[in-house]
Design a protein around this motif. Structure first.
Motif, mmCIF file in Angstrom:
data_model
loop_
_atom_site.group_PDB
_atom_site.id
_atom_site.type_symbol
_atom_site.label_atom_id
_atom_site.label_comp_id
_atom_site.label_asym_id
_atom_site.label_seq_id
_atom_site.Cartn_x
_atom_site.Cartn_y
_atom_site.Cartn_z
ATOM 1 N N LYS A 18 5.289 49.208 -18.739
ATOM 2 C CA LYS A 18 6.407 48.330 -18.381
ATOM 3 C C LYS A 18 7.491 48.300 -19.451
ATOM 4 C CE LYS A 18 4.099 44.583 -17.197
ATOM 5 N NZ LYS A 18 3.950 43.141 -16.954
ATOM 6 N N ILE A 21 11.308 50.047 -19.500
ATOM 7 C CA ILE A 21 11.892 50.388 -18.188
ATOM 8 C C ILE A 21 13.218 49.637 -18.037
ATOM 9 C CG2 ILE A 21 11.543 50.357 -15.679
ATOM 10 C CD1 ILE A 21 8.591 50.349 -16.056
ATOM 11 N N PRO A 22 14.270 50.285 -17.524
ATOM 12 C CA PRO A 22 15.523 49.558 -17.296
ATOM 13 C C PRO A 22 15.260 48.307 -16.457
ATOM 14 C CG PRO A 22 15.822 51.895 -16.841
ATOM 15 C CD PRO A 22 14.364 51.685 -17.082
ATOM 16 N N GLN A 24 17.136 47.025 -14.248
ATOM 17 C CA GLN A 24 17.591 47.202 -12.862
ATOM 18 C C GLN A 24 17.655 48.694 -12.556
ATOM 19 O OE1 GLN A 24 17.845 45.782 -10.062
ATOM 20 N NE2 GLN A 24 17.393 43.762 -10.866
ATOM 21 N N PHE A 62 5.172 44.558 -7.379
ATOM 22 C CA PHE A 62 5.036 44.521 -8.843
ATOM 23 C C PHE A 62 3.536 44.468 -9.129
ATOM 24 C CE2 PHE A 62 9.319 42.347 -8.544
ATOM 25 C CZ PHE A 62 10.046 43.319 -9.212
ATOM 26 N N HIS A 63 2.901 45.618 -9.023
ATOM 27 C CA HIS A 63 1.426 45.602 -9.020
ATOM 28 C C HIS A 63 0.851 45.214 -10.375
ATOM 29 C CE1 HIS A 63 2.002 49.512 -10.837
ATOM 30 N NE2 HIS A 63 0.699 49.709 -10.931
ATOM 31 N N GLN A 64 1.651 45.344 -11.438
ATOM 32 C CA GLN A 64 1.107 44.957 -12.749
ATOM 33 C C GLN A 64 1.345 43.485 -13.066
ATOM 34 O OE1 GLN A 64 1.605 47.166 -16.286
ATOM 35 N NE2 GLN A 64 0.275 48.791 -15.568
ATOM 36 N N ARG A 91 15.816 38.147 -10.849
ATOM 37 C CA ARG A 91 15.121 39.328 -10.350
ATOM 38 C C ARG A 91 13.794 39.471 -11.102
ATOM 39 N NH1 ARG A 91 19.416 41.948 -7.240
ATOM 40 N NH2 ARG A 91 17.962 43.632 -6.805
ATOM 41 N N THR A 93 9.933 39.531 -12.238
ATOM 42 C CA THR A 93 8.758 40.098 -11.576
ATOM 43 C C THR A 93 7.725 39.017 -11.230
ATOM 44 O OG1 THR A 93 7.771 40.513 -13.730
ATOM 45 C CG2 THR A 93 9.004 42.306 -12.764
ATOM 46 N N GLY A 100 9.458 43.742 -5.173
ATOM 47 C CA GLY A 100 10.646 44.262 -5.833
ATOM 48 C C GLY A 100 11.499 45.024 -4.832
ATOM 49 N N LEU A 101 12.784 45.112 -5.158
ATOM 50 C CA LEU A 101 13.757 45.737 -4.267
ATOM 51 C C LEU A 101 14.736 46.531 -5.126
ATOM 52 C CD1 LEU A 101 15.010 45.669 -1.358
ATOM 53 C CD2 LEU A 101 16.285 43.671 -2.112
ATOM 54 N N SER A 102 14.765 47.845 -4.965
ATOM 55 C CA SER A 102 15.630 48.685 -5.804
ATOM 56 C C SER A 102 16.403 49.667 -4.952
ATOM 57 C CB SER A 102 14.799 49.480 -6.810
ATOM 58 O OG SER A 102 14.167 48.626 -7.732
ATOM 59 N N ASP A 124 13.860 51.955 -11.692
ATOM 60 C CA ASP A 124 13.337 50.927 -12.617
ATOM 61 C C ASP A 124 11.881 50.655 -12.235
ATOM 62 O OD1 ASP A 124 13.841 49.695 -10.186
ATOM 63 O OD2 ASP A 124 14.847 47.943 -11.039
ATOM 64 N N LEU A 126 7.703 51.408 -12.352
ATOM 65 C CA LEU A 126 6.553 51.823 -13.144
ATOM 66 C C LEU A 126 5.735 52.868 -12.367
ATOM 67 C CD1 LEU A 126 4.732 51.107 -15.621
ATOM 68 C CD2 LEU A 126 3.742 49.303 -14.203
ATOM 69 N N THR A 129 3.415 52.452 -8.893
ATOM 70 C CA THR A 129 3.885 51.301 -8.107
ATOM 71 C C THR A 129 3.643 51.560 -6.616
ATOM 72 O OG1 THR A 129 5.586 50.683 -9.694
ATOM 73 C CG2 THR A 129 5.984 50.044 -7.428
HETATM 74 N N1 SAM Z 1 15.211 46.162 -8.978
HETATM 75 C C1 SAM Z 1 13.997 45.403 -8.760
HETATM 76 C C2 SAM Z 1 14.295 44.050 -8.193
HETATM 77 O O1 SAM Z 1 15.381 43.536 -8.443
HETATM 78 O O2 SAM Z 1 13.444 43.516 -7.496
HETATM 79 C C3 SAM Z 1 13.168 45.259 -10.019
HETATM 80 C C4 SAM Z 1 13.800 44.403 -11.081
HETATM 81 S S1 SAM Z 1 12.620 43.979 -12.306
HETATM 82 C C5 SAM Z 1 13.516 42.891 -13.332
HETATM 83 C C6 SAM Z 1 12.548 45.471 -13.220
HETATM 84 C C7 SAM Z 1 11.399 45.437 -14.181
HETATM 85 O O3 SAM Z 1 10.197 45.358 -13.443
HETATM 86 C C8 SAM Z 1 11.257 46.698 -14.990
HETATM 87 O O4 SAM Z 1 12.050 46.625 -16.169
HETATM 88 C C9 SAM Z 1 9.770 46.753 -15.315
HETATM 89 O O5 SAM Z 1 9.498 46.100 -16.541
HETATM 90 C C10 SAM Z 1 9.143 45.920 -14.180
HETATM 91 N N2 SAM Z 1 8.353 46.717 -13.254
HETATM 92 C C11 SAM Z 1 8.712 47.845 -12.595
HETATM 93 N N3 SAM Z 1 7.718 48.253 -11.779
HETATM 94 C C12 SAM Z 1 6.713 47.337 -11.924
HETATM 95 C C13 SAM Z 1 5.411 47.204 -11.349
HETATM 96 N N4 SAM Z 1 4.948 48.086 -10.467
HETATM 97 N N5 SAM Z 1 4.653 46.155 -11.740
HETATM 98 C C14 SAM Z 1 5.114 45.262 -12.639
HETATM 99 N N6 SAM Z 1 6.331 45.335 -13.223
HETATM 100 C C15 SAM Z 1 7.118 46.368 -12.869
#
Ligand code: SAM
Length: 236
Positions: A18, A21-22, A24, A62-64, A91, A93, A100-102, A124, A126, A129
């Motif tokens: 995690k 990771i950007p 967004q 956000f499986h983690q 936004r 987690t 999550g929505l990207s 963005d 992991l 996912t």
């Molecule tokens: N764009 C998406 C949204 O708005 O729903 C995700 C935004 S979230 C703030 C982005 C962060 O989620 C990443 O920087 C990373 O740390 C975390 N992330 C990404 N994939 C993940 C996963 N499968 N499980 C947990 N955290 C995750």
């Protein structure tokens, strides 16, 4: 009501943890991933015409974060990590439903050894996912340039001057054949300053940070307000 949903695909991403990771999608064009579509959803006809779209929405879990409880308020890094906003104004987690929505760029569809993959960038996400749905991005409906974006009105500013050590420079060149965009990926990721907000704010310097990226441990530090890329240790 509660709903059972099925994973339609799994992400294979350059981000293996995690941290780093950007925050967004769309911020780092070189951040690539593939979504491996799982049976029985991996039928060509289910994706027919998708390639005519440049971008897609990815709805994922956000499986983690599944074991963490949601909180009514959160502290977005954007506000320096010290001001609270409602979870639904963020936004974060850590939400009641960990969805999550990207929006990501769709670079192509490929079939290898019977498996169907969507090649995407600007992610963005992991590694591993679970993906619940994919939808085409519709610019006429989804792009709202006049929208007001509260406490996050624009993309984060570049963190500062980036300096590659001779070792890191040589390593980027060495791995360039397998990872042609490695240097640009590192540069654009570190320009987002992945350090926790409180660290970035106190300007604490000299601490070495590490993140797992592709098959490397990337190490860097901040010195005299410059970001120094120290080296890439291969994990392979
Ligand atoms: N764009 C998406 C949204 O708005 O729903 C995700 C935004 S979230 C703030 C982005 C962060 O989620 C990443 O920087 C990373 O740390 C975390 N992330 C990404 N994939 C993940 C996963 N499968 N499980 C947990 N955290 C995750």
């Amino acid at each position: 009501m509660s709903f059972a949903m099925q994973t339609i695909g799994l992400v294979h991403s350059c981000f293996r943890e995690k941290f780093g990771i950007p925050r967004q999608s769309g911020l780092v064009a070189e951040a690539r991933a593939e979504i491996e579509i799982l049976p029985p959803f991996d039928r060509d006809e289910a994706f027919s015409s998708l390639e005519s779209f440049s971008h897609i929405w990815v709805i994922f879990v956000f499986h983690q974060c599944l074991r963490q409880k949601w909180k009514a308020t959160v502290r977005p890094p954007r506000l320096g990590g010290n001001r609270r906003v409602g979870v639904f104004a963020s936004r974060s987690t850590f939400r009641p439903n960990p969805l999550g929505l990207s929006v990501v760029k769709l670079d192509g569809l490929a079939r290898r050894q019977g498996h169907l993959y969507l090649q995407i960038s600007g992610v963005d996400l992991l590694d591993e996912t679970p993906v619940l749905d994919i939808k085409p991005y519709l610019s006429y409906a989804d792009s709202l340039p006049q929208a007001v974006s509260g406490y996050a009105p624009r993309a984060p500013k570049a963190a500062g001057q980036l300096v590659f050590s001779a070792e890191a420079e040589a390593q980027c060149q060495h791995y360039a054949q397998g990872y042609p965009q490695l240097r640009a990926l590192i540069e654009n990721l570190l320009q987002l300053d992945p350090r926790p907000a409180y660290r970035a704010q106190t300007g604490e310097e000299g601490e070495v940070y590490a993140m797992r990226l592709l098959d490397f441990d990337l190490k860097w530090e901040v010195r005299n307000s410059e970001i120094h890329v120290l080296r890439l240790d291969s994990t392979g």
